[in-house]
Write an enzyme that holds these catalytic residues in place. Structure first.
Site, mmCIF file in Angstrom:
data_model
loop_
_atom_site.group_PDB
_atom_site.id
_atom_site.type_symbol
_atom_site.label_atom_id
_atom_site.label_comp_id
_atom_site.label_asym_id
_atom_site.label_seq_id
_atom_site.Cartn_x
_atom_site.Cartn_y
_atom_site.Cartn_z
ATOM 1 N N GLY B 337 9.029 50.795 52.482
ATOM 2 C CA GLY B 337 7.756 51.443 52.784
ATOM 3 C C GLY B 337 7.984 52.909 53.107
ATOM 4 N N SER B 338 7.197 53.390 54.051
ATOM 5 C CA SER B 338 7.211 54.829 54.314
ATOM 6 C C SER B 338 8.506 55.339 54.930
ATOM 7 C CB SER B 338 6.057 55.180 55.242
ATOM 8 O OG SER B 338 4.844 54.800 54.618
ATOM 9 N N THR B 339 9.355 54.397 55.442
ATOM 10 C CA THR B 339 10.616 54.889 56.006
ATOM 11 C C THR B 339 11.480 55.510 54.916
ATOM 12 O OG1 THR B 339 11.612 52.707 55.688
ATOM 13 C CG2 THR B 339 10.636 53.148 57.838
ATOM 14 N N PHE B 340 11.100 55.253 53.653
ATOM 15 C CA PHE B 340 11.883 55.761 52.521
ATOM 16 C C PHE B 340 11.489 57.187 52.159
ATOM 17 C CE2 PHE B 340 12.935 55.633 47.844
ATOM 18 C CZ PHE B 340 14.296 55.384 47.985
ATOM 19 N N LYS B 341 10.420 57.673 52.826
ATOM 20 C CA LYS B 341 9.867 58.956 52.379
ATOM 21 C C LYS B 341 10.842 60.112 52.585
ATOM 22 C CE LYS B 341 5.050 57.637 52.464
ATOM 23 N NZ LYS B 341 3.872 57.390 53.292
#
Lengths: 407, 644
Positions: B337-341
């Site tokens: 999810g957004s932790t990959f941004k």
């Protein structure tokens, strides 16, 4: 035999004097109490001591095994009974022994025949006869019966004129009939013992030296054919094992059958050293390494737990008993007495020699108990009966037994 | 003889001969006794000893596993057990029935014991004990002890058992030991000489011997196992053991203790913080690379496996819908999810596809091709740059960034952070996850890469799969501004052949931008986890990034009816909540990743968990000098001395 029926020996007079003195003392010399008092209690004590040592050894070799740990009590009871029988036999006048000789002999032959037909098989051979609750080995009685019959025979046949070769033929027949029956059971050890102790009587009766040598030569010549054609396979196996271990190839086949037994017995004996490991401390003995240790191989327990000193003490004990017995034979006024005692002595002696030599690996395993010491009722009874006879001969050593004729 | 024969004299003469003959024979027997007992006594004594002494393999004591401060995580416990000796039982069934009146035995246990007894008798090994019950409680042990006297053949004894005092806490890290199965033996003897293999097989046949079946226990098997010794046993002719002779030289060599980098207390705090929710958390010391905590919950109790777990119990574990056997921290694969941004942004900045100041306008959706991609924030973020994009986790911004950077660049950068790679660190069950790229798609799916997938990639969804451990490593590298990182779980123990340094080049300036964004997340207006920014330690804050991993697609119909909130959906269909963070924000020491399964929103459920764990690590200084370095700080030995 027509004359006196006894020799007038150089030792007689002294013995007679001593007996006369005791006669004078209590005046009831023929009474039971008097006889009891005249028993050689030192010798009897030695017999009791040997039997008690045997029971202590029996305890040591069986107490860890729940199935066997009660045996020592059983043996103690047997010994007490046999002791009573021995004393009772000692009380019998020598004339009774003589009069019962042929009867005992005939009875034994019948029993041996009965074994042949109705016997119970045990340990690969037919030896046992079940009479009601008790199982007996008639071959054991045969030893004593042959001795009595031989003594009775020579008592009648042997005159002052000494030995005629033909007389000994009759003796040989007396020996060989039961010996052959025992051998057929098959019980090689007992058959040999009968022949050996009978042979001693024949020898003492004056069989010519030349004949003895010839017999020995014939026996030596017979060894090979007997081994090859007469022996049972299991007997041949024992001889093979024995020869193998005697000539040093023993280590190769430990843990295998007979060889294992001899090997473990030697280890037990050797491990005892001079002083032994102490009662109940023997490694081999406590851990059931030696088969049949409480019966035929009881000496291994003594040797391991009491060492060379203990084992030698047992041999010395037997030497004293047997030496004393020979002396009684020497002292007997009658031919019957001297031959019966000498024969009984030889019987016990051969037991000891065969057993000890077997246990020490000097003879093949022949299934022979150590008298007084090994566990087992029949052997105990035979040995104690022999001593009963010897004690009787001691008490009645001056009886002339003026019986004439063979029967 | 015939001439002048005097019977009396002849008899006496012959008596004498017989007596002398007997004496000679007697002397011969005594001589033989002398030979055997005195001359050869020593030899026979040795034979007697050899006869009855048996060398039996003695299992070594397995090494312990200790945490970074030397607290035992796997050790030994003395436990009472009941055994029976089959040959001493008259009626085994009756004996077992009597035992059953004293302690509880299940039908299955009774069946097993009766089978063991039967087999021992068949194998003529009826003198070897058969275990009836292990792990007796104190009461059971005392009761059995009192009554064993009345039950012949029944023994009550204390035995050493592998024990995991922290139970479930370390199940997925340590694994467990078990009796060696045929498969285990094949694995253990692989590549050994036949002699070694025989020794190993013999050793593992011993009833007290265990082998590591899973986790660190399995990886460090040889380090922990030690060397078997021998017991000198006194046996009788039947081979039955009667006594034991102590012999120092034959004693087994105990296995070595193994230190792992985890802080046992931190682990406990972390697990408690999950409050029963399923999930995973990994704390790493960013400087040393030490993994300080490795949580996967729920877990199984490894103690249940040591003496063999029953089929039904194992089936229950396997079929448990919450999957206690699943090692989530290093083997659980989730969409990040957004932790990959941060990875997407780094890729775009590294390739120059964007500049930090480039702005994107977000009004809640993004059109591409003939499809519409939505931002998580319904009304949109307005105009955002890099900092704002990370802080607000703006999906529209990252759709654009991803599209500009391209899937290949994102995948390459992801691998530099350690994604797509299995980090076993000495455990079993590690998985690599998946970093998709066009080449992978062609190979695996026989399809070209669609640019729409790049957009999904940009917000950490799609085929992308990562483990919590990988997320923690990523965060650590950002926190150190691109320094190399050597993640490790083994403090003092066997060398991990897979061990390597995570040192692909990462631009420090870019990392600073990432940190700034992450600081914004937890500490600035508009940050998605502003409420979890304060560690509660009177000053230090953490910097992090929230994430939500979609468990399923939200359908257009649901979007239309406004049913978007997870509360309205069945629990197992709810999204996973993720949070990655480092702390303290100004001077980072620890990095963490937290996944709360079906936790809905990263900021709401995962961030507070991460905050509390980090706070505890900082408060107790979890990363301080570990216990094994003390024992390792040895003075230089003499031959290393100063040259003359």
């Amino acid at each position: 035999m027509s004359r006196d029926g006894s020799f007038s020996g150089y030792s007689r007079g002294e013995a007679r004097t001593r007996t006369a003195r005791s006669l004078n003392f209590d005046g009831t010399s023929s009474g039971l109490l008097g006889k009891m008092a005249r028993l050689p209690w030192g010798v009897i004590l030695l017999i009791v001591a040997m039997a008690l040592i045997g029971i202590a050894m029996l305890y040591s070799s069986t107490y860890t095994n729940p199935a066997e740990q009660h045996l020592w009590k059983l043996q103690l009871i047997r010994f007490v009974i046999c002791f009573g029988i021995m004393i009772a036999l000692a009380m019998l006048p020598l004339s009774w022994w003589m009069n019962l000789s042929w009867l005992a002999y005939a009875g034994t032959i019948l029993l041996l025949l009965a074994v042949e037909f109705f016997g119970v098989t045990g340990g690969g051979a037919q030896r046992w006869l079940r009479i009601g609750p008790v199982a007996v080995q008639p071959s054991e009685f045969a030893k004593l019966a042959v001795i009595l019959a031989l003594a009775r025979y020579y008592h009648a046949m042997l005159g002052a004129n000494g030995s005629r070769f033909l007389i000994h033929i009759g003796a040989a027949v007396i020996i060989l009939i039961p010996a052959a029956l025992v051998f057929l059971q098959p019980d090689l050890g007992t058959a040999l013992a009968i022949v050996a102790s009978g042979g001693v009587v024949v020898f003492l009766a004056g069989l010519s030296g030349r004949i003895i040598l010839a017999g020995a030569a014939a026996a030596a010549a017979a060894v090979w054919p007997v081994y090859q054609f007469v022996l049972e396979p299991y007997q041949r196996g024992r001889v093979d094992t024995f020869l193998a271990q005697l000539f040093g190839s023993s280590g190769a086949s430990t843990s295998l059958g007979e060889s294992y037994q001899i090997e473990q017995a030697k280890i037990a004996i050797g491990a005892g050293g001079l002083n032994g490991k102490g009662w109940l401390q023997g490694i081999q003995s406590q851990q059931d390494y030696v088969p049949e240790q409480h019966t035929d191989f009881i000496l291994t327990v003594i040797a391991e737990e009491f060492g060379f000193l203990g084992a030698t003490a047992i041999l010395i004990g037997f030497a004293i008993l047997l030496g004393w017995s020979l002396y009684i034979a020497f002292q007997s006024a009658s031919n019957f007495g001297r031959f019966a005692v000498a024969g009984a002595t030889a019987t016990v002696a051969f037991y000891v020699v065969f057993n000890v030599a077997m246990v020490l690996g000097l003879l093949p395993v022949v299934g022979m108990p150590l008298p007084l010491i090994s566990y087992g009722g029949t052997a105990m009874l035979t040995a104690m009966s022999c001593f009963g006879l010897i004690l009787s001969a001691y008490l009645h050593r001056d009886d002339k037994l003026n019986t004439t004729g063979l029967f | 003889m015939s001439k002048g024969f005097h019977p009396d004299q002849e008899f006496s003469r012959r008596m004498l001969m017989a007596g002398v003959g007997g004496g000679v024979v007697w002397a011969g027997l005594v001589a033989r006794l002398f030979q055997l007992q005195i001359l050869e006594g020593k030899k026979y004594d040795e034979l007697a000893n050899e006869n009855h002494i048996k060398l039996e393999l003695a299992p070594p004591q397995r090494g312990r596993i200790l945490d970074r401060f030397g607290k035992p995580l796997a050790s030994h416990r003395r436990a009472g057990r009941v055994t029976v000796i089959p040959e001493q039982l008259k009626d085994p069934a009756a004996t077992i029935a009597s035992i059953r009146q004293l302690i509880e035995l299940s039908d299955g246990q009774v069946e097993r014991v009766m089978e063991d007894i039967r087999r021992a008798r068949l194998r003529r090994a009826a003198f070897l004990p058969v275990i009836v019950a292990n792990e007796l409680s104190y009461e059971d042990f005392a009761r059995m002890n009192v009554h064993a006297v009345e039950l012949p053949g029944v023994q009550v004894e204390m035995a050493l058992t592998r024990s995991y005092p922290r139970g479930r806490d370390f199940a997925h890290v340590l694994g467990y030991v078990a009796r060696a199965s045929q498969d285990d033996l094949e694995r253990l003897t692989e590549g050994k000489t036949s002699d070694e293999a025989t020794t190993i097989e013999r050793m593992f046949r011993h009833p007290d011997m265990r082998t590591g079946r899973q986790g660190m226990e399995r990886f460090a098997e040889e380090w922990l196992r030690g060397k078997p010794g021998f017991k000198k046993l006194v046996t009788n002719a039947a081979g039955r053991v009667i006594d034991q002779i102590p012999d120092e030289r034959l004693a087994p060599e105990a296995g070595k203790d193994l230190f792992i980098t985890i802080d046992m207390d931190l682990q406990r705090v972390a697990i408690e913080r999950f409050e029963g929710e399923s999930g995973a958390a990994v704390v790493v010391d960013i400087e040393s690379g030490d993994i300080l905590s490795m949580v996967s919950t729920p877990a199984f109790d490894p103690n249940d496996f040591v003496n063999g777990i029953s089929g039904t119990d194992y089936a229950a574990l396997r079929e448990d819908s919450r999957a206690p056997l699943y090692p989530r921290a290093h083997g659980g694969v989730y969409p990040p999810g957004s932790t990959f941004k941060m990875v997407v942004a780094t890729a775009a900045l590294e390739t120059g596809a964007i500049k930090p100041t480039d702005k994107v306008h977000c009004n809640g959706y993004y059109h591409f091709g003939n499809r519409t991609w939505h931002c998580w924030k319904k009304g949109g973020h307005g105009t955002v740059d890099l900092h704002g994009g990370i802080k607000g986790s703006c999906d529209v911004y990252f759709y654009e960034v991803a599209r500009r950077a391209g899937a290949q660049a994102i995948a390459d950068t992801a691998r530099k952070f350690g994604f797509g790679e299995a980090w076993s660190l000495g455990m079993t069950g590690a998985r690599s996850g998946l970093v998709p790229d066009p080449e992978w798609k062609m190979r695996a799916r026989k399809e070209p890469w669609y640019e729409g997938e790049t957009l999904n990639f940009g917000i950490g969804q799609g085929q992308l799969g990562v483990t919590p451990l990988q997320l923690a490593l990523m965060t650590a590298r950002i926190a150190t501004e691109g320094h190399s990182l050597k993640p490790k779980l083994i403090g003092l123990g066997p060398k991990d052949p897979d061990e390597h340094v995570l040192d692909a080049h990462l631009d420090a300036e870019i990392m600073k931008l990432m940190k700034s964004g992450m600081y914004g997340v937890t500490s600035e207006w508009g940050g998605t986890a502003r409420s979890s920014g304060d560690l509660g330690l009177g000053g230090p804050r953490l910097a992090g990034k929230t994430g939500t991993a979609q468990v399923r697609r939200i359908t257009a119909a649901e979007r239309a009816t406004g049913v978007r909130k997870g509360e309205d959906i069945e629990r197992e269909l709810r999204d996973h909540a993720l949070f990655v963070a480092y702390a303290p924000a100004e001077n980072p020491k620890y990095a963490i990743s937290v996944v709360v399964e079906h936790g809905e929103g990263g900021s709401r459920t995962a961030a507070p968990v991460a905050r509390d764990i980090l706070a505890h690590a900082i408060r107790t200084n979890s990363g301080r000098k570990p216990a094994w370095t003390k024992s390792a700080s040895i003075k230089p030995s003499a031959d290393e001395g100063t040259p003359t």
